[in-house]
Design a protein around this motif. Structure first.
Motif, mmCIF file in Angstrom:
data_model
loop_
_atom_site.group_PDB
_atom_site.id
_atom_site.type_symbol
_atom_site.label_atom_id
_atom_site.label_comp_id
_atom_site.label_asym_id
_atom_site.label_seq_id
_atom_site.Cartn_x
_atom_site.Cartn_y
_atom_site.Cartn_z
ATOM 1 N N THR A 6 0.852 -0.952 -0.061
ATOM 2 C CA THR A 6 -0.127 0.162 -0.003
ATOM 3 C C THR A 6 0.826 1.213 -0.001
ATOM 4 O OG1 THR A 6 -1.757 -1.139 1.206
ATOM 5 C CG2 THR A 6 -1.895 1.176 1.193
ATOM 6 N N GLY A 7 0.590 2.057 -0.757
ATOM 7 C CA GLY A 7 1.314 3.411 -0.774
ATOM 8 C C GLY A 7 2.611 3.314 -1.897
ATOM 9 N N LYS A 8 3.058 2.248 -2.193
ATOM 10 C CA LYS A 8 4.316 2.070 -2.949
ATOM 11 C C LYS A 8 3.701 2.443 -4.461
ATOM 12 C CE LYS A 8 6.651 0.318 0.237
ATOM 13 N NZ LYS A 8 7.720 1.224 0.993
ATOM 14 N N VAL A 9 4.918 2.708 -5.232
ATOM 15 C CA VAL A 9 4.709 2.902 -6.895
ATOM 16 C C VAL A 9 5.909 2.119 -7.467
ATOM 17 C CG1 VAL A 9 5.309 4.371 -8.721
ATOM 18 C CG2 VAL A 9 3.974 5.242 -6.482
ATOM 19 N N ALA A 10 5.339 1.251 -8.520
ATOM 20 C CA ALA A 10 6.280 0.089 -9.085
ATOM 21 C C ALA A 10 6.044 0.395 -10.400
ATOM 22 C CB ALA A 10 5.796 -1.290 -8.603
ATOM 23 N N ILE A 11 7.215 0.324 -10.878
ATOM 24 C CA ILE A 11 7.407 0.068 -12.611
ATOM 25 C C ILE A 11 7.817 -1.485 -12.872
ATOM 26 C CG2 ILE A 11 8.854 0.733 -14.520
ATOM 27 C CD1 ILE A 11 9.884 3.044 -13.232
ATOM 28 N N VAL A 12 6.950 -1.959 -13.927
ATOM 29 C CA VAL A 12 7.087 -3.234 -14.300
ATOM 30 C C VAL A 12 7.033 -3.235 -15.769
ATOM 31 C CG1 VAL A 12 6.502 -5.657 -14.366
ATOM 32 C CG2 VAL A 12 5.735 -4.164 -12.538
ATOM 33 N N ARG A 29 -2.623 -5.733 -6.798
ATOM 34 C CA ARG A 29 -3.708 -6.079 -5.756
ATOM 35 C C ARG A 29 -3.199 -5.931 -4.272
ATOM 36 N NH1 ARG A 29 -4.488 -11.483 -8.751
ATOM 37 N NH2 ARG A 29 -6.262 -10.499 -10.180
ATOM 38 N N GLU A 30 -1.777 -6.033 -4.246
ATOM 39 C CA GLU A 30 -1.281 -5.710 -2.922
ATOM 40 C C GLU A 30 -1.158 -4.327 -2.582
ATOM 41 O OE1 GLU A 30 0.839 -8.340 -1.001
ATOM 42 O OE2 GLU A 30 0.961 -9.886 -2.520
ATOM 43 N N GLY A 31 -1.681 -3.503 -3.319
ATOM 44 C CA GLY A 31 -1.889 -1.934 -2.983
ATOM 45 C C GLY A 31 -0.940 -0.974 -3.882
ATOM 46 N N ALA A 32 -0.194 -1.387 -4.656
ATOM 47 C CA ALA A 32 0.836 -0.636 -5.285
ATOM 48 C C ALA A 32 0.259 -0.007 -6.593
ATOM 49 C CB ALA A 32 2.120 -1.275 -5.991
ATOM 50 N N HIS A 33 0.714 1.380 -6.893
ATOM 51 C CA HIS A 33 0.260 1.978 -8.190
ATOM 52 C C HIS A 33 1.195 1.391 -8.971
ATOM 53 C CE1 HIS A 33 -2.862 3.982 -5.895
ATOM 54 N NE2 HIS A 33 -2.032 4.575 -5.142
ATOM 55 N N LEU A 34 1.061 1.537 -10.684
ATOM 56 C CA LEU A 34 2.033 0.994 -11.292
ATOM 57 C C LEU A 34 2.177 1.822 -12.420
ATOM 58 C CD1 LEU A 34 2.870 -2.138 -11.561
ATOM 59 C CD2 LEU A 34 0.929 -1.776 -9.854
ATOM 60 N N VAL A 35 3.185 1.854 -12.993
ATOM 61 C CA VAL A 35 3.751 2.393 -14.366
ATOM 62 C C VAL A 35 3.641 0.931 -15.208
ATOM 63 C CG1 VAL A 35 5.316 3.098 -15.956
ATOM 64 C CG2 VAL A 35 5.066 4.206 -14.000
ATOM 65 N N VAL A 36 2.835 0.659 -16.114
ATOM 66 C CA VAL A 36 2.694 -0.181 -16.942
ATOM 67 C C VAL A 36 3.714 -0.028 -18.375
ATOM 68 C CG1 VAL A 36 1.280 -1.664 -18.616
ATOM 69 C CG2 VAL A 36 0.565 -1.035 -16.338
#
Ligand code: BGC
Length: 257
Positions: A6-12, A29-36
């Protein structure tokens, strides 16, 4: 386990299909926002975005070729601009090209090394630079392969890249540890994804492969995604410089007759 990110940002990277798509959706699903990130399949990236938004997380979709330095910088800059930072980088984008060693062209060598190794190198560099400036911790997860360790005849370029990735991860764990940045590899074996399309359609080849796998099946992208979510979470805070093999026993397999 909801909420671990929650509250994390990830690039995949390469999250328009296969393992990358499953990882992006799982982290959301685990709460991260994403750069797709996608290179050439906007429709796949759009599908990933819809699945992320259905979890209540945000998704920023970007076209970027990790082999290009300016694209790697843009991925990180946009994460900070649009999502307020970037805590997790999953270097997933990868390609492979089969050929006898004596037939490999310079073009194919460059294509495979550029995506699988150079891309990881410079995208990680861009990710780390921003974190260091902001004095923030972070986490890098590379989707490597059992072939960072095990031979894969007729895929010499792929092996050279993945072997390089193994050593890069060990080296960066030491260099980035003091900044609170962890880095680990996940080494999948045979997973059902588009990279394996021709194998999946070739029954004799598939059967021969399955004979090498003690668990007697291909792995699923979601299984790789579950391991990624763990490594991206606080639960894995003390893990760095390691490779996690997820291969149904392929790599350790040996039997007589
Ligand atoms: C490759 C697949 C291969 C698997 C097991 C993966 O890294 O991308 O093509 O089937 O390793 O050998």
């Amino acid at each position: 386990m909801p909420g671990r990110l929650t509250g994390k940002v990830a690039i995949v990277t390469g999250s328009s299909s296969g393992i990358g798509q499953a990882i992006a959706v799982r982290l959301a699903r685990e709460g991260a926002h994403l750069v797709v990130d996608y290179r050439s399949h906007p429709e796949g990236a759009d599908d990933t975005r819809k699945q992320i938004e259905a979890t209540g997380s945000r998704a920023v979709v970007l076209q970027a070729d990790v082999a290009k330095l300016e694209d790697t910088r843009r991925l990180v800059d946009e994460a900070w601009k649009q999502l307020g930072g970037c805590d997790i980088l999953v270097n997933n984008a990868g390609i492979e090209k089969g050929a006898d060693f004596w037939e490999v062209t310079e073009e194919d060598y460059d294509a495979v090394l550029d995506v699988n190794l150079k891309g990881v190198f410079f995208l990680s560099q861009a990710f780390v630079r921003r974190l260091r400036e902001a004095r923030r911790p972070g986490c890098i997860i590379n989707i490597s392969s059992v072939h960072e360790e095990m031979a894969f005849p007729h895929f010499s370029t792929y092996c050279a890249a993945k072997g390089g990735l193994r050593m890069l991860t060990r080296d960066l764990a030491v260099e980035l540890g003091p900044a609170g940045i962890t880095i680990n590899n996940i080494a999948p074996g045979a997973i059902e994804t588009p990279i394996n399309k021709s194998l999946l359609e070739d029954k004799p080849k598939l059967e021969a492969l399955l004979k090498n796998i003690p668990l007697a099946r291909m792995g699923k992208s979601e299984e790789v995604a579950a391991l990624t979510a763990f490594l991206a979470s606080e639960e894995a805070a003390y893990i760095t410089g390691s490779t996690y093999v997820i291969d149904g026993g392929l790599m350790v397999n040996y039997h007589e007759q």
